[in-house]
Every structure is written in C-alpha cells, then in structure tokens.
Design an enzyme around this catalytic site. Structure first.
Site, PDB file in Angstrom:
ATOM      1  N   TRP A 186       0.659  -1.058  -0.018  1.00 42.32           N
ATOM      2  CA  TRP A 186       0.146   0.123  -0.065  1.00 42.32           C
ATOM      3  C   TRP A 186       0.902   1.240  -0.151  1.00 42.32           C
ATOM      4  O   TRP A 186       0.293   2.426  -0.063  1.00 42.32           O
ATOM      5  CB  TRP A 186      -0.802   0.090   1.114  1.00 42.32           C
ATOM      6  CG  TRP A 186      -2.191  -0.797   1.135  1.00 42.32           C
ATOM      7  CD1 TRP A 186      -2.342  -1.568   0.188  1.00 42.32           C
ATOM      8  CD2 TRP A 186      -2.996  -1.230   2.058  1.00 42.32           C
ATOM      9  NE1 TRP A 186      -3.533  -2.473   0.445  1.00 42.32           N
ATOM     10  CE2 TRP A 186      -3.841  -2.190   1.600  1.00 42.32           C
ATOM     11  CE3 TRP A 186      -3.397  -0.291   3.569  1.00 42.32           C
ATOM     12  CZ2 TRP A 186      -5.008  -2.457   2.471  1.00 42.32           C
ATOM     13  CZ3 TRP A 186      -4.363  -1.022   4.244  1.00 42.32           C
ATOM     14  CH2 TRP A 186      -5.174  -1.995   3.623  1.00 42.32           C
ATOM     15  N   LYS A 187       2.225   1.136   0.585  1.00 52.30           N
ATOM     16  CA  LYS A 187       2.853   2.480   0.424  1.00 52.30           C
ATOM     17  C   LYS A 187       2.153   3.446   1.568  1.00 52.30           C
ATOM     18  O   LYS A 187       1.622   2.814   2.228  1.00 52.30           O
ATOM     19  CB  LYS A 187       3.209   3.076  -1.099  1.00 52.30           C
ATOM     20  CG  LYS A 187       3.838   1.724  -1.976  1.00 52.30           C
ATOM     21  CD  LYS A 187       4.307   2.557  -3.333  1.00 52.30           C
ATOM     22  CE  LYS A 187       4.598   1.303  -4.275  1.00 52.30           C
ATOM     23  NZ  LYS A 187       5.113   1.893  -5.682  1.00 52.30           N
ATOM     24  N   HIS A 207      12.792  -1.995  -0.712  1.00 54.57           N
ATOM     25  CA  HIS A 207      12.038  -1.572  -1.844  1.00 54.57           C
ATOM     26  C   HIS A 207      12.937  -0.266  -2.535  1.00 54.57           C
ATOM     27  O   HIS A 207      13.467   0.316  -1.893  1.00 54.57           O
ATOM     28  CB  HIS A 207      10.602  -1.024  -1.477  1.00 54.57           C
ATOM     29  CG  HIS A 207       9.863  -0.644  -2.440  1.00 54.57           C
ATOM     30  ND1 HIS A 207       9.757   0.530  -3.074  1.00 54.57           N
ATOM     31  CD2 HIS A 207       8.822  -1.512  -2.892  1.00 54.57           C
ATOM     32  CE1 HIS A 207       8.820   0.427  -3.964  1.00 54.57           C
ATOM     33  NE2 HIS A 207       8.143  -0.549  -4.071  1.00 54.57           N
ATOM     34  N   GLU A 211      11.919  -5.930  -9.338  1.00 55.91           N
ATOM     35  CA  GLU A 211      11.022  -4.950  -9.519  1.00 55.91           C
ATOM     36  C   GLU A 211      11.927  -3.819 -10.421  1.00 55.91           C
ATOM     37  O   GLU A 211      12.521  -2.932  -9.695  1.00 55.91           O
ATOM     38  CB  GLU A 211      10.523  -4.040  -8.262  1.00 55.91           C
ATOM     39  CG  GLU A 211       9.584  -4.816  -7.501  1.00 55.91           C
ATOM     40  CD  GLU A 211       8.701  -4.212  -6.627  1.00 55.91           C
ATOM     41  OE1 GLU A 211       7.414  -4.208  -6.737  1.00 55.91           O
ATOM     42  OE2 GLU A 211       8.970  -3.422  -5.769  1.00 55.91           O
ATOM     43  N   GLY A 261       5.083   2.180 -10.789  1.00 59.18           N
ATOM     44  CA  GLY A 261       4.231   3.296 -10.742  1.00 59.18           C
ATOM     45  C   GLY A 261       4.112   4.066 -11.776  1.00 59.18           C
ATOM     46  O   GLY A 261       3.468   5.370 -12.002  1.00 59.18           O
ATOM     47  N   SER A 268       3.759  -1.966 -11.935  1.00 57.14           N
ATOM     48  CA  SER A 268       2.925  -1.852 -12.728  1.00 57.14           C
ATOM     49  C   SER A 268       1.933  -2.965 -13.104  1.00 57.14           C
ATOM     50  O   SER A 268       1.395  -3.231 -14.335  1.00 57.14           O
ATOM     51  CB  SER A 268       2.988  -0.973 -14.028  1.00 57.14           C
ATOM     52  OG  SER A 268       3.592   0.482 -13.712  1.00 57.14           O
ATOM     53  N   GLY A 301       1.523  -2.303  -6.175  1.00 54.37           N
ATOM     54  CA  GLY A 301       1.561  -1.329  -5.613  1.00 54.37           C
ATOM     55  C   GLY A 301       0.165  -0.655  -5.848  1.00 54.37           C
ATOM     56  O   GLY A 301      -0.872  -1.127  -5.379  1.00 54.37           O
TER      57      GLY A 301
HETATM   58  P1  PGA Z   1       3.379  -0.321  -8.708  1.00 49.12           P
HETATM   59  O1  PGA Z   1       4.125  -0.453  -7.492  1.00 49.12           O
HETATM   60  O2  PGA Z   1       2.389  -1.709  -8.713  1.00 49.12           O
HETATM   61  O3  PGA Z   1       2.205   0.850  -8.402  1.00 49.12           O
HETATM   62  O4  PGA Z   1       4.117  -0.080 -10.052  1.00 49.12           O
HETATM   63  C1  PGA Z   1       5.149  -1.738  -7.330  1.00 49.12           C
HETATM   64  C2  PGA Z   1       5.839  -1.562  -6.228  1.00 49.12           C
HETATM   65  O5  PGA Z   1       6.311  -0.553  -5.994  1.00 49.12           O
HETATM   66  O6  PGA Z   1       5.862  -2.668  -5.271  1.00 49.12           O
END
Ligand code: PGA
Length: 250
Positions: free
Chosen positions: A11-12, A98, A170, A176, A212, A233
């Site tokens: 969720w950040k 991360h 990642e 994002g 993404s 994310g």
């Molecule tokens: P995202 O983030 O799915 O929004 O690209 C992935 C993550 O940072 O773990």
C-alpha cells in the site's frame, strides 16, 4: 503438490481507517470467489495500520506485514521500528529494500544487508526487492546490477536463513509508471535470478515480479513458469482491481 502463487499488496503511504474498513468489507464479500488453496495473499499497510488491519482480517487467510524495519533490535533510534516489534505484533512478513527505500531514503546495499540479516535472524519471512534503473537497463547493466544487489544483500548471511526469503524483481522504471516490463524481459531476468540464487542455496527461493501489475497484464505475467507471484502497488489499493489480480486465472 499445488504450487502456491503469491499475490502481495504494497500500500506504500496510502489508506486510512475508513478506507481500510471499506477494503476489508469488500474482501469479505469476495471471500467465496477466492481459491486460497493455490494462493498466498499478502497485504502490507503503513506501520500505523498494521495492528488494526491484522485484527480486522483475523478470520481471512491473508498475511499482514510491514513495508520496512530497522536493523537494530532496540535503543536510541528515534522514529525507527525494530524487527522485534514486528514479531511482537505477530506479523507474518516484512518488505526490505524496496526501490523507494533505496532511492528516496538512500538505503544502500550495506544498510540493506544489515536489515536483511537482522530480520532473517529473527525468522521473519522477508520480501527482498531488487531492480535496475532505466539508465542501467539502457546501458545493458541489468544483470550486473542485479547480481551486485544480490551479492551485497547476502553478505555474511547464513544460507540456512534464506528459506525465509522471497525475492521481488521490480525494475525501477516500471514502478508506478504504467510501463510494465515485457513478458520476454520478465522471463529473461527471472530465469537469470533463479539460476543466480543457486549459487547461494539449493532450495527454490520464490521470485515475484513487481512494476505496474494490473488486471490487464496479470494473466500474461503469471503464465511464466519462472514467476512465483507478484508485488502490486497502485492496483492493490482498489479492492475491485486487487481481487481481479488475485483471481487471475478466471
Ligand atoms: P506499482 O508498484 O504496482 O504501483 O508499479 C509496485 C511496487 O512498488 O511494489
């Protein structure tokens, strides 16, 4: 034996009590549609909501974990959270390394090695993230960067502890941005990581893809044998999208 795929939500720095209530209500409504036999669902909220979320999903088979923690167990470290505190909360896992921690908060390979060592010594299941930046990919340094991140992360860590490890690949340029890596790129990198990890340990360390991930691309990504799951994310914040990701085969 059924191969369990891991679907992890990061969720950040998002959500609040009200949106968590709505999120968990929706999850409860979807419960009968989810085949938990072949899935492990992980959710990682901000620290302040960990205990609340953990209690709220008590009877739902999802794992709740933290997005970060410090490498010391206690002491004068204002603002930090110890691995012992995560254990005290009864959490199921932690995310370390991360790319936002690496790039915004300047967590170096050395710091991340200390963190990884400490959480694994405390027997906490850990999702450790690695990934190259766009400039590194464009200059053909992806494999070199990933090998270095893995070598540095594992330094002085007893290989028996690696059974509690999950790797998340990642690519930083795909996080994002709406730009996910192509299926060929994911396949190539995951195959490399799988092979490289054998340098350290015989067991299969699960490897997740992140960057993404969304309902539109989950099926293709999961069609790859070398992908054990995903770290999501943005799309994990919306339960309607997240449930489509969890139920990708339907
Ligand atoms: P995202 O983030 O799915 O929004 O690209 C992935 C993550 O940072 O773990």
């Amino acid at each position: 034996m059924i191969r369990k795929r891991i679907i992890a939500a990061n969720w950040k720095m998002n959500m609040d009590f009200k949106s968590i209530d709505t999120y968990v209500d929706k999850l409860r409504n979807y419960m009968n549609d989810i085949n938990f036999e072949n899935k492990d669902v992980f959710i990682s909220p901000p620290f302040v909501y960990l205990d609340y979320l953990k209690k709220k999903v008590k009877e739902i088979p999802v794992k709740i974990g933290a997005q970060n923690c410090f490498y010391e167990e206690k002491g004068a470290f204002t603002g930090e959270i110890s691995p012992l505190m995560l254990k005290d909360l009864g959490l199921d896992f932690v995310i370390i390394g991360h790319s936002e921690r690496r790039n915004i908060f300047n967590e170096t390979d050395e710091i991340l090695n200390k963190k990884l060592k400490k959480v694994l010594e405390n027997k906490i299941l850990t999702i450790f993230c690695i990934g190259e930046k766009l400039s590194e990919r464009e200059s053909d340094k992806t494999i070199e960067i990933l090998s270095k991140q893995i070598d540095n992360a594992f330094m002085n860590i007893n290989k028996d502890l690696l059974k509690n490890l999950i790797i998340a690949y990642e690519p930083v340029w795909a996080i994002g941005t709406g730009k996910n890596a192509t299926i060929d790129q994911i396949k190539e990198v995951h195959s490399f990581i799988r092979k490289y990890l054998k340098k350290f340990v015989e067991i299969n360390i699960p490897i997740l893809y992140g960057g993404s991930v969304k309902p539109e691309n989950i099926k293709d990504i999961m069609s790859l044998d070398v992908v054990d799951g995903v770290l999501v994310g943005g799309a994990s914040l919306d339960m309607d999208k997240f449930i489509q990701i969890i139920n990708f085969e339907e």
